[in-house]
Enzyme design. Structure first.
Site, mmCIF file in Angstrom:
data_model
loop_
_atom_site.group_PDB
_atom_site.id
_atom_site.type_symbol
_atom_site.label_atom_id
_atom_site.label_comp_id
_atom_site.label_asym_id
_atom_site.label_seq_id
_atom_site.Cartn_x
_atom_site.Cartn_y
_atom_site.Cartn_z
ATOM 1 N N TYR A 1 -3.598 12.417 0.189
ATOM 2 C CA TYR A 1 -2.880 11.532 -0.737
ATOM 3 C C TYR A 1 -1.704 12.237 -1.422
ATOM 4 O O TYR A 1 -0.563 11.758 -1.390
ATOM 5 C CB TYR A 1 -3.861 10.990 -1.783
ATOM 6 C CG TYR A 1 -3.253 9.943 -2.686
ATOM 7 C CD1 TYR A 1 -3.301 8.598 -2.347
ATOM 8 C CD2 TYR A 1 -2.613 10.295 -3.869
ATOM 9 C CE1 TYR A 1 -2.746 7.638 -3.173
ATOM 10 C CE2 TYR A 1 -2.054 9.333 -4.692
ATOM 11 C CZ TYR A 1 -2.131 8.011 -4.336
ATOM 12 O OH TYR A 1 -1.567 7.059 -5.151
ATOM 13 N N GLU B 1 0.823 -1.214 0.000
ATOM 14 C CA GLU B 1 0.000 0.000 0.000
ATOM 15 C C GLU B 1 0.848 1.251 0.000
ATOM 16 O O GLU B 1 1.818 1.361 0.761
ATOM 17 C CB GLU B 1 -0.908 -0.034 1.234
ATOM 18 C CG GLU B 1 -2.293 0.469 0.971
ATOM 19 C CD GLU B 1 -3.051 -0.398 -0.039
ATOM 20 O OE1 GLU B 1 -3.018 -0.085 -1.247
ATOM 21 O OE2 GLU B 1 -3.658 -1.383 0.409
ATOM 22 N N HIS B 2 0.463 2.162 -0.848
ATOM 23 C CA HIS B 2 1.165 3.444 -1.024
ATOM 24 C C HIS B 2 2.595 3.232 -1.490
ATOM 25 O O HIS B 2 3.477 4.013 -1.146
ATOM 26 C CB HIS B 2 1.117 4.295 0.259
ATOM 27 C CG HIS B 2 -0.222 4.939 0.460
ATOM 28 N ND1 HIS B 2 -0.575 6.115 -0.146
ATOM 29 C CD2 HIS B 2 -1.305 4.545 1.169
ATOM 30 C CE1 HIS B 2 -1.815 6.434 0.194
ATOM 31 N NE2 HIS B 2 -2.291 5.488 0.984
ATOM 32 N N ASP C 1 2.987 1.994 -4.935
ATOM 33 C CA ASP C 1 3.010 1.964 -6.420
ATOM 34 C C ASP C 1 3.707 3.206 -6.960
ATOM 35 O O ASP C 1 4.493 3.130 -7.907
ATOM 36 C CB ASP C 1 1.610 1.761 -7.034
ATOM 37 C CG ASP C 1 0.569 2.800 -6.681
ATOM 38 O OD1 ASP C 1 0.787 3.594 -5.740
ATOM 39 O OD2 ASP C 1 -0.493 2.821 -7.360
ATOM 40 N N SER D 1 -11.837 1.863 -5.698
ATOM 41 C CA SER D 1 -11.430 2.368 -6.996
ATOM 42 C C SER D 1 -12.551 2.452 -8.022
ATOM 43 O O SER D 1 -12.419 2.020 -9.160
ATOM 44 C CB SER D 1 -10.282 1.520 -7.537
ATOM 45 O OG SER D 1 -9.424 2.383 -8.195
ATOM 46 N N ASP E 1 -4.311 0.869 -9.553
ATOM 47 C CA ASP E 1 -5.759 0.647 -9.679
ATOM 48 C C ASP E 1 -6.141 0.392 -11.132
ATOM 49 O O ASP E 1 -6.884 -0.542 -11.439
ATOM 50 C CB ASP E 1 -6.544 1.859 -9.157
ATOM 51 C CG ASP E 1 -6.266 2.128 -7.694
ATOM 52 O OD1 ASP E 1 -5.658 1.264 -7.035
ATOM 53 O OD2 ASP E 1 -6.648 3.208 -7.215
HETATM 54 C C1 GLA Z 1 -5.060 4.757 -4.412
HETATM 55 C C2 GLA Z 1 -4.252 5.079 -5.665
HETATM 56 C C3 GLA Z 1 -3.245 3.968 -5.984
HETATM 57 C C4 GLA Z 1 -2.416 3.586 -4.759
HETATM 58 C C5 GLA Z 1 -3.309 3.364 -3.543
HETATM 59 C C6 GLA Z 1 -2.519 3.146 -2.280
HETATM 60 O O1 GLA Z 1 -5.885 3.665 -4.637
HETATM 61 O O2 GLA Z 1 -5.101 5.280 -6.760
HETATM 62 O O3 GLA Z 1 -2.433 4.368 -7.059
HETATM 63 O O4 GLA Z 1 -1.429 4.540 -4.506
HETATM 64 O O5 GLA Z 1 -4.180 4.467 -3.328
HETATM 65 O O6 GLA Z 1 -1.786 1.979 -2.352
#
Ligand code: GLA
Length: 389
Positions: free
Chosen positions: A222, A33-34, A36, A125, A172
């Site tokens: 974010y 998580e966080h 990518d 998403s 996503d």
């Molecule tokens: C959101 C973003 C992704 C990713 C996640 C966290 O879903 O769209 O690109 O960064 O947060 O992992």
């Protein structure tokens, strides 16, 4: 709503029959998580909840957008695709059409109706799901399906980054496009190499738990987290020749962490680098069917997102804690961006109903909100659906 309702609604709105139907899934992320946008590994899957769409080509330049979820309808000329706040959800399709047109792909006027069965703002998403739905419509209707999925993914990410203004990574959109039934996708966000990993969960089920706290990515922290990671990268670059934080191993980081003065920035980098390592462990456990070890890694990931990356909050933490207090749950963590939205839990098959009742009650008592639970299959990515209507 089902496909025949969608067709009826299309007829009610546009006064003729729409003949082409598509489905675009949403996604969960098992772990990673966080990271990518830090060049790390992620492990998402597409799920069988998502967005349905019906579309018909027009012979002019008008784009008409309608939704089964929102009353707002949008009409715009294909040569005038700008972000307009009053166009709300319609900005996502507009952004995708804009960038695909700008890249020279075939596209002209369309009447579109979409309907999603994922709650929007749940952190599953819904935006990537809608974006890829539109991209696949354009691919199918105007380009003979010749545009590669990766191209579609990149255009949709660009729409989100540069049209909507959320600097999301690629996870996503990639998961929504490339999903495969009963598989997780191990994606290297630096090289974009990927492979499928079977969901070998033995006698455990993956349950999605919605905090029902809306996650507003735009107004959330974010983009701030992204720039904090860039700040850490600028410092660490002096000690190792790297382009992203995930090129540093845990062992290397332990030696250079001390050069980051600000505690908060060090915490962010710490999360990213250890989370990347956890994805490798999780894959090993998933492939080997070591479900309880996988569950432990989920818990470590959640704790790090709570304490170091600070993207959870009272709702997600309470839901995950309540899940872990249930005797038949062997792991739980937030999934997606955080700040509300959904968490996932691994729960013994036979205990699913009891789990949902007890965890739902506890969450309601502590937070004062209802939680929702979804038991959905891991499914395929974007696709056209044959509708016999
Ligand atoms: C959101 C973003 C992704 C990713 C996640 C966290 O879903 O769209 O690109 O960064 O947060 O992992």
């Amino acid at each position: 709503m089902n496909l025949s309702n969608l067709a009826e609604k299309f007829y009610d709105i546009y006064g003729y029959k729409g003949k082409k139907f598509f489905f675009s899934p949403s996604r969960i992320n098992l772990i990673g998580e966080h990271i990518d946008y830090n060049g790390g590994y992620v492990l998402p899957c597409a799920i069988e909840l998502g967005t349905y769409g019906c579309v018909q080509k027009r012979d002019d330049n008008l784009i008409r957008l309608a939704s089964g979820n929102f009353d707002l309808r949008v009409e715009t000329d294909i040569n005038d695709l700008r972000y307009e706040a009053k166009h709300g959800w319609g900005n996502y399709p507009k952004g995708v059409i804009h960038f695909m047109k700008e890249s020279g792909y075939g596209v002209s006027g369309m009447d579109i109706l979409v309907w999603g069965n994922i709650p929007n703002g749940a952190g599953l998403s819904s935006s990537a799901s809608l974006e890829l739905l539109i991209a696949e419509m354009i691919n199918n209707l105007f380009n003979d399906g010749q545009i590669s999925k990766l191209e579609l993914v990149k255009h949709c990410q660009k729409a989100e980054n540069d049209f909507i203004g959320v600097k999301c990574g690629i996870m996503d959109q990639f998961a929504v496009a490339m999903g495969k039934a009963n598989k997780a996708i191990l994606l290297d966000c630096n090289s974009l190499d990927s492979k499928y990993i079977s969901m070998n969960l033995k006698d455990y089920k993956l349950i999605i738990m919605n905090t029902n706290k809306r996650r507003e990515l735009n107004s959330s922290k974010y983009n701030e987290r992204r720039s904090e990671c860039e700040e850490a990268l600028d410092i660490l670059k002096k000690y190792k020749d790297i382009n992203n934080l995930c090129q540093i191993t845990v062992e290397e980081y332990e030696k250079i962490e001390k050069y980051i003065d600000k505690k908060e920035i060090a915490n962010r980098a710490h999360h990213v680098i250890y989370e990347n390592q956890r994805v490798g462990e999780a894959c090993k456990f998933l492939e080997g069917g070591h479900v309880s070890k996988l569950g432990q890694v989920f818990v470590e990931s959640h704790n790090s997102l709570r304490d170091l990356y600070e993207v959870t909050g009272i709702e997600l933490d309470t839901l995950v804690e309540s899940a872990l207090e249930h005797g038949e749950c062997i792991g739980a963590r937030m999934t997606g961006a955080g700040f509300g939205g959904c968490a996932i839990a691994l729960v013994k098959n036979t205990a699913v109903d009891d789990f949902m009742n007890k965890v739902g009650d506890k969450y309601k008592r502590k937070v004062g909100k209802e939680a929702d639970f979804y038991l959905t299959d891991i499914g395929d990515g974007i696709r056209e659906i044959d509708a016999i209507i």
